[in-house]
Design a protein around this motif. Structure first.
Motif, PDB file in Angstrom:
ATOM      1  N   THR A 166       0.841  -1.201   0.000  1.00 44.05           N
ATOM      2  CA  THR A 166       0.000   0.000   0.000  1.00 44.05           C
ATOM      3  C   THR A 166       0.877   1.253   0.000  1.00 44.05           C
ATOM      4  O   THR A 166       0.693   2.157  -0.830  1.00 44.05           O
ATOM      5  CB  THR A 166      -0.918   0.001   1.252  1.00 44.05           C
ATOM      6  N   GLU A 265      -0.179  -8.442  -7.074  1.00 42.53           N
ATOM      7  CA  GLU A 265      -0.602  -9.842  -7.224  1.00 42.53           C
ATOM      8  C   GLU A 265       0.054 -10.499  -8.420  1.00 42.53           C
ATOM      9  O   GLU A 265      -0.453 -11.520  -8.920  1.00 42.53           O
ATOM     10  CB  GLU A 265      -2.136  -9.870  -7.385  1.00 42.53           C
ATOM     11  N   SER A 286       3.711  -5.969  -3.580  1.00 39.65           N
ATOM     12  CA  SER A 286       3.434  -6.290  -2.174  1.00 39.65           C
ATOM     13  C   SER A 286       4.097  -7.622  -1.852  1.00 39.65           C
ATOM     14  O   SER A 286       4.128  -8.518  -2.695  1.00 39.65           O
ATOM     15  CB  SER A 286       1.919  -6.419  -1.955  1.00 39.65           C
TER      16      SER A 286
END
Ligand SMILES: Cc1ncc(COP(=O)(O)O)c(C=O)c1O
Length: 468
Positions: A166, A265, A286
């Motif tokens: 994030t 992802e 991430s």
């Protein structure tokens, strides 16, 4: 573990008791001189033998029964399940040569989460190395090594680690100067971190629909949404699929827009032979625990621009000048990753292609067993390398997804419905001006299936899914 459960037929009862005491499983598997399984012995069997005046120095082969329960490693989950109950809780599994290779355990409350990280490589070694070095905070050699290796893996020159995926997007937005009054185009089908970070940078998100085949942001919808205020696009490579990067980059060039790729992802996914994250100005990853590779919590921004690299390094470290310590030219953040996290990340990265290969194999396994008319798998698109993050399917209309999920939960299987459309949520609604029918259609029937690195677990999960 399995080695701690094996004893020799000629071992004394006291020796076997030590083995059982150490493995804490209440059982040992007895093998003969040629390592073939010849019996099982529990702590209860030994207790009963001692009460019958058999001595502690007597051999275990004198107390094992001729008939005992075992299974072959190739046996199906159901057939193994039938052989065990609350009384016989653990049975040995053998190969063709009858050598013990594994065991099967009775579990009343099995629980299969959607993802479990695989930390079987150098993770522990590097982590303890970082720990022993005492560089456990946000300096240390693993940070630099992880940044260098991961940016190289992603076809980029520079990598800036940060605390999570994030803040990677937030860092990218701030470094690109996105602020109040700017519009940033985001897809309706994504995890809210994509839109929250736009709002955190005080810009205005503009939500658009995704494509039917790729489930990623639709370039036609991007172009329709462009206004004089548009400053950036955040294409999200959703569920391991690459966006149509060549069309998106053409639009960005035509309208002079910044591109921040949300690759949370899709580590290693490609478009036209080039890795995602290397097309736009900045790519954001991430390393959360359920991602393809993990650092527990963690993230990274990759870029080919030395200026952006430098800017992000300063911003993530409280805005402190790189040439004058404790002098601050910009208002920064503490978005740093620790050396401990980077140590785990580096070890994960060493095995990333093996992890991809395994995940593809599990997807193939699901495909083989689940009926095609009920489960439509995510598509492979020409010129794109889709990676398998969580195996993703669309359920047929005949399946009520909520009922299906509830039934799976009862069996201990956790599956994930697709993200809800951002535009359906009160806090984001106002940012979506056009209808998003494709996102709504996918979101209603999409499901992420547990995607594991343990084949036995995969077997169990597939069988339960199919049966329900
Ligand atoms: C598409 C997408 N973007 C961003 C993020 C945020 O990553 P993190 O959880 O590391 O903050 C996620 C995480 O799940 C994600 O799926």
């Amino acid at each position: 573990m399995i080695n701690k459960m094996i004893c020799k037929a000629n071992d004394s009862l006291i020796e076997v008791m030590k083995i059982i005491n150490e493995n804490a499983m209440g059982i040992a598997f007895v093998v003969d001189e040629s390592n073939k399984l010849c019996g099982t012995v529990t702590d209860g069997d030994i207790r009963r033998a001692l009460l019958k005046d058999i001595g502690l120095q007597d051999k275990v082969k004198n107390i094992i029964l001729k008939e005992f329960t075992f299974g072959y490693i190739t046996d199906s989950y159901e057939s193994l399940q039938k052989r065990i109950d609350h009384r016989i809780k653990i049975i040995p599994l053998v190969n063709k040569q009858k050598e013990v290779v594994d065991f099967f355990e009775y579990k009343q409350n099995v629980y299969f989460p959607v993802a479990i990280p695989n930390l079987n490589g150098n993770e522990f070694k590097y982590l303890t190395d970082a720990f022993m070095s005492t560089w456990i905070s946000s300096s240390g050699e693993y940070i630099e090594r992880f940044e260098n290796e991961f940016s190289k893996y992603s076809d980029c020159k520079y990598g800036v680690t940060c605390s999570n995926g994030t803040v990677a997007i937030h860092l990218a937005l701030i470094a690109l100067g996105i602020s109040e009054g700017d519009e940033v185009i985001v897809p309706d089908l994504t995890f809210p971190a994509t839109i929250n970070t736009v709002l955190h940078s005080k810009a205005t998100p503009v939500i658009v629909d995704v494509e039917e085949n790729s489930w990623c942001i639709d370039p036609k919808e991007i172009e329709k949404a462009i206004t004089p205020k548009t400053k950036a696009i955040i294409p999200v490579h959703i569920y391991g699929q690459s966006c149509d990067m060549s069309t998106i980059m053409k639009i960005a060039t035509k309208y002079n827009l910044k591109v921040i790729e949300d690759c949370a992802e899709a580590h290693g996914a490609m478009y036209g032979g080039k890795k995602v994250g290397s097309f736009g100005d900045i790519g954001c990853f991430s390393f959360f625990g359920n991602k393809v590779i993990t650092t527990g919590e963690g993230g990274m921004c990759v870029t080919n621009s030395v200026l952006l690299d430098e800017k992000m390094r300063v911003l993530r470290d409280h805005g402190m000048s790189k040439t004058k310590k404790y002098w601050h030219d910009v208002i920064g953040y503490n978005y740093r990753m620790t050396n401990l996290q980077a140590a785990i990340g580096l070890a994960q990265l060493e095995r990333i292609e093996e992890i991809h290969k395994n995940r593809k194999e599990y997807e193939k396994n699901y495909k083989k067993l689940l009926p095609k008319d009920k489960f439509a798998f995510q598509q492979d698109i020409e010129n794109r390398r889709r990676i398998t993050w969580l195996v993703s399917v669309l359920l047929a209309k005949s399946i009520d997804r909520e009922v299906y999920i509830t039934k799976l939960k009862e069996k201990g299987i956790d599956v994930r419905p697709f993200f809800y459309p951002l535009s359906d949520m009160d806090i984001y609604k106002q940012y979506c001006k056009n209808k998003t029918p494709v996102t709504h259609k996918l979101s209603k029937v999409g499901l992420n299936l547990p995607t594991y690195e343990s084949l036995k677990s995969m077997d169990e999960i597939r069988n339960i899914l199919r049966d329900i």
